[in-house]
Design an enzyme around this catalytic site. Structure first.
Site, PDB file in Angstrom:
ATOM      1  N   ASP A  39       4.925  13.414  78.846  1.00 42.06           N
ATOM      2  CA  ASP A  39       3.941  12.528  79.468  1.00 42.06           C
ATOM      3  C   ASP A  39       2.549  12.930  78.996  1.00 42.06           C
ATOM      4  O   ASP A  39       2.225  14.113  78.881  1.00 42.06           O
ATOM      5  CB  ASP A  39       4.039  12.621  80.993  1.00 42.06           C
ATOM      6  CG  ASP A  39       3.327  11.479  81.682  1.00 42.06           C
ATOM      7  OD1 ASP A  39       4.020  10.621  82.282  1.00 42.06           O
ATOM      8  OD2 ASP A  39       2.077  11.421  81.629  1.00 42.06           O
ATOM      9  N   ILE A  40       1.720  11.934  78.743  1.00 42.85           N
ATOM     10  CA  ILE A  40       0.378  12.190  78.223  1.00 42.85           C
ATOM     11  C   ILE A  40      -0.525  12.818  79.287  1.00 42.85           C
ATOM     12  O   ILE A  40      -1.543  13.435  78.958  1.00 42.85           O
ATOM     13  CB  ILE A  40      -0.229  10.862  77.683  1.00 42.85           C
ATOM     14  CG1 ILE A  40      -1.285  11.124  76.639  1.00 42.85           C
ATOM     15  CG2 ILE A  40      -0.742   9.981  78.809  1.00 42.85           C
ATOM     16  CD1 ILE A  40      -1.684   9.902  75.836  1.00 42.85           C
ATOM     17  N   ASN A  97       9.656   5.172  89.197  1.00 42.06           N
ATOM     18  CA  ASN A  97       8.828   4.246  89.961  1.00 42.06           C
ATOM     19  C   ASN A  97       9.263   2.821  89.617  1.00 42.06           C
ATOM     20  O   ASN A  97       9.484   2.499  88.449  1.00 42.06           O
ATOM     21  CB  ASN A  97       7.351   4.442  89.608  1.00 42.06           C
ATOM     22  CG  ASN A  97       6.853   5.818  90.000  1.00 42.06           C
ATOM     23  OD1 ASN A  97       7.186   6.307  91.076  1.00 42.06           O
ATOM     24  ND2 ASN A  97       6.078   6.451  89.136  1.00 42.06           N
ATOM     25  N   GLY A 103       4.707   2.079  92.525  1.00 44.59           N
ATOM     26  CA  GLY A 103       3.631   2.640  91.709  1.00 44.59           C
ATOM     27  C   GLY A 103       3.921   2.608  90.217  1.00 44.59           C
ATOM     28  O   GLY A 103       3.345   3.386  89.457  1.00 44.59           O
ATOM     29  N   GLN A 104       4.783   1.699  89.781  1.00 39.64           N
ATOM     30  CA  GLN A 104       5.102   1.619  88.352  1.00 39.64           C
ATOM     31  C   GLN A 104       3.916   1.044  87.582  1.00 39.64           C
ATOM     32  O   GLN A 104       3.409  -0.032  87.913  1.00 39.64           O
ATOM     33  CB  GLN A 104       6.347   0.736  88.136  1.00 39.64           C
ATOM     34  CG  GLN A 104       6.767   0.661  86.671  1.00 39.64           C
ATOM     35  CD  GLN A 104       8.040  -0.161  86.459  1.00 39.64           C
ATOM     36  OE1 GLN A 104       8.644  -0.646  87.417  1.00 39.64           O
ATOM     37  NE2 GLN A 104       8.416  -0.328  85.214  1.00 39.64           N
ATOM     38  N   HIS A 110      11.571   3.711  82.925  1.00 42.66           N
ATOM     39  CA  HIS A 110      11.480   5.109  82.502  1.00 42.66           C
ATOM     40  C   HIS A 110      11.763   6.017  83.686  1.00 42.66           C
ATOM     41  O   HIS A 110      11.517   5.668  84.837  1.00 42.66           O
ATOM     42  CB  HIS A 110      10.107   5.431  81.906  1.00 42.66           C
ATOM     43  CG  HIS A 110       8.952   5.038  82.786  1.00 42.66           C
ATOM     44  ND1 HIS A 110       8.510   3.738  82.886  1.00 42.66           N
ATOM     45  CD2 HIS A 110       8.158   5.767  83.601  1.00 42.66           C
ATOM     46  CE1 HIS A 110       7.491   3.693  83.724  1.00 42.66           C
ATOM     47  NE2 HIS A 110       7.265   4.907  84.187  1.00 42.66           N
ATOM     48  N   HIS A 112      10.899   9.847  85.060  1.00 45.58           N
ATOM     49  CA  HIS A 112      10.087  11.060  84.934  1.00 45.58           C
ATOM     50  C   HIS A 112      10.987  12.261  85.209  1.00 45.58           C
ATOM     51  O   HIS A 112      11.772  12.261  86.169  1.00 45.58           O
ATOM     52  CB  HIS A 112       8.961  11.075  85.973  1.00 45.58           C
ATOM     53  CG  HIS A 112       7.962   9.980  85.838  1.00 45.58           C
ATOM     54  ND1 HIS A 112       6.693  10.184  85.335  1.00 45.58           N
ATOM     55  CD2 HIS A 112       8.018   8.663  86.156  1.00 45.58           C
ATOM     56  CE1 HIS A 112       6.024   9.047  85.359  1.00 45.58           C
ATOM     57  NE2 HIS A 112       6.804   8.108  85.859  1.00 45.58           N
TER      58      HIS A 112
HETATM   59  P1  AMP Z   1       4.672   5.038  85.938  1.00 45.27           P
HETATM   60  O1  AMP Z   1       3.561   5.070  86.950  1.00 45.27           O
HETATM   61  O2  AMP Z   1       5.974   5.500  86.510  1.00 45.27           O
HETATM   62  O3  AMP Z   1       4.761   3.692  85.245  1.00 45.27           O
HETATM   63  O4  AMP Z   1       4.312   6.149  84.875  1.00 45.27           O
HETATM   64  C1  AMP Z   1       3.825   5.881  83.602  1.00 45.27           C
HETATM   65  C2  AMP Z   1       3.567   7.209  82.956  1.00 45.27           C
HETATM   66  O5  AMP Z   1       3.356   6.999  81.577  1.00 45.27           O
HETATM   67  C3  AMP Z   1       2.358   7.973  83.484  1.00 45.27           C
HETATM   68  O6  AMP Z   1       2.783   9.245  83.977  1.00 45.27           O
HETATM   69  C4  AMP Z   1       1.453   8.105  82.262  1.00 45.27           C
HETATM   70  O7  AMP Z   1       0.764   9.334  82.223  1.00 45.27           O
HETATM   71  C5  AMP Z   1       2.443   7.960  81.127  1.00 45.27           C
HETATM   72  N1  AMP Z   1       1.901   7.481  79.857  1.00 45.27           N
HETATM   73  C6  AMP Z   1       1.105   6.401  79.673  1.00 45.27           C
HETATM   74  N2  AMP Z   1       0.823   6.257  78.357  1.00 45.27           N
HETATM   75  C7  AMP Z   1       1.473   7.255  77.712  1.00 45.27           C
HETATM   76  C8  AMP Z   1       1.592   7.644  76.349  1.00 45.27           C
HETATM   77  N3  AMP Z   1       0.976   6.968  75.365  1.00 45.27           N
HETATM   78  N4  AMP Z   1       2.332   8.723  76.049  1.00 45.27           N
HETATM   79  C9  AMP Z   1       2.959   9.417  77.021  1.00 45.27           C
HETATM   80  N5  AMP Z   1       2.897   9.099  78.326  1.00 45.27           N
HETATM   81  C10 AMP Z   1       2.154   8.028  78.678  1.00 45.27           C
END
Ligand code: AMP
Length: 126
Positions: A39-40, A97, A103-104, A110, A112
């Site tokens: 995760d970024i 999520n 909170g998606q 995906h 986590h």
């Molecule tokens: P969600 O709230 O479950 O949709 O989580 C989306 C996740 O994607 C968040 O934890 C972000 O930090 C992560 N994210 C968004 N853009 C990127 C990216 N380019 N590379 C890796 N993780 C990302």
């Protein structure tokens, strides 16, 4: 069409772009079913995202619409990523999520994977 109130799959979403190799990721695992990458914005010492390669908007969409081999392949990949990262002895948390209340943010299903320390309360504020 997804099975939930979420919009149809957006081929421009950030994870679709990662899958197409248009933007980079810190990859930890890939097979025909799944891609896993860091995760970024990590919320734990280890915070990895596991995504199916097929275009599903959400957990609801995936579990209702994917065929059995796709679902099994994806969840086996989640287990393998956790094992490969050495998280099994101490444990880890999986979280998905779904939709607005979940909170998606990114509309590609995906999971986590959090580990590397005790992760704490299951739901903030609970
Ligand atoms: P969600 O709230 O479950 O949709 O989580 C989306 C996740 O994607 C968040 O934890 C972000 O930090 C992560 N994210 C968004 N853009 C990127 C990216 N380019 N590379 C890796 N993780 C990302």
């Amino acid at each position: 069409m997804p099975v939930t109130g979420l919009p149809p799959y957006d081929e421009g979403n950030i994870f679709a772009r990662i899958l197409r190799g248009e933007i980079p990721c810190r990859k930890v695992f890939e097979n025909e079913h799944a891609l896993a990458f860091h995760d970024i914005n990590p919320q734990a010492p280890i915070h990895v995202l596991v995504i199916p390669k097929a275009p599903f908007v959400s957990a609801a969409d995936f579990h209702a619409g994917a065929d059995d081999a796709t679902i099994a392949g994806f969840w086996r990949a989640v287990g393998q990523v956790a094992r490969d990262l050495g998280l099994e002895p101490k444990g880890y948390r999986l979280l998905a999520n779904m939709g607005h209340d979940g909170g998606q943010e990114v509309p590609h299903f995906h999971v986590h994977l959090f580990g590397g320390r005790p992760i704490g309360r299951m739901v903030p504020g609970a």
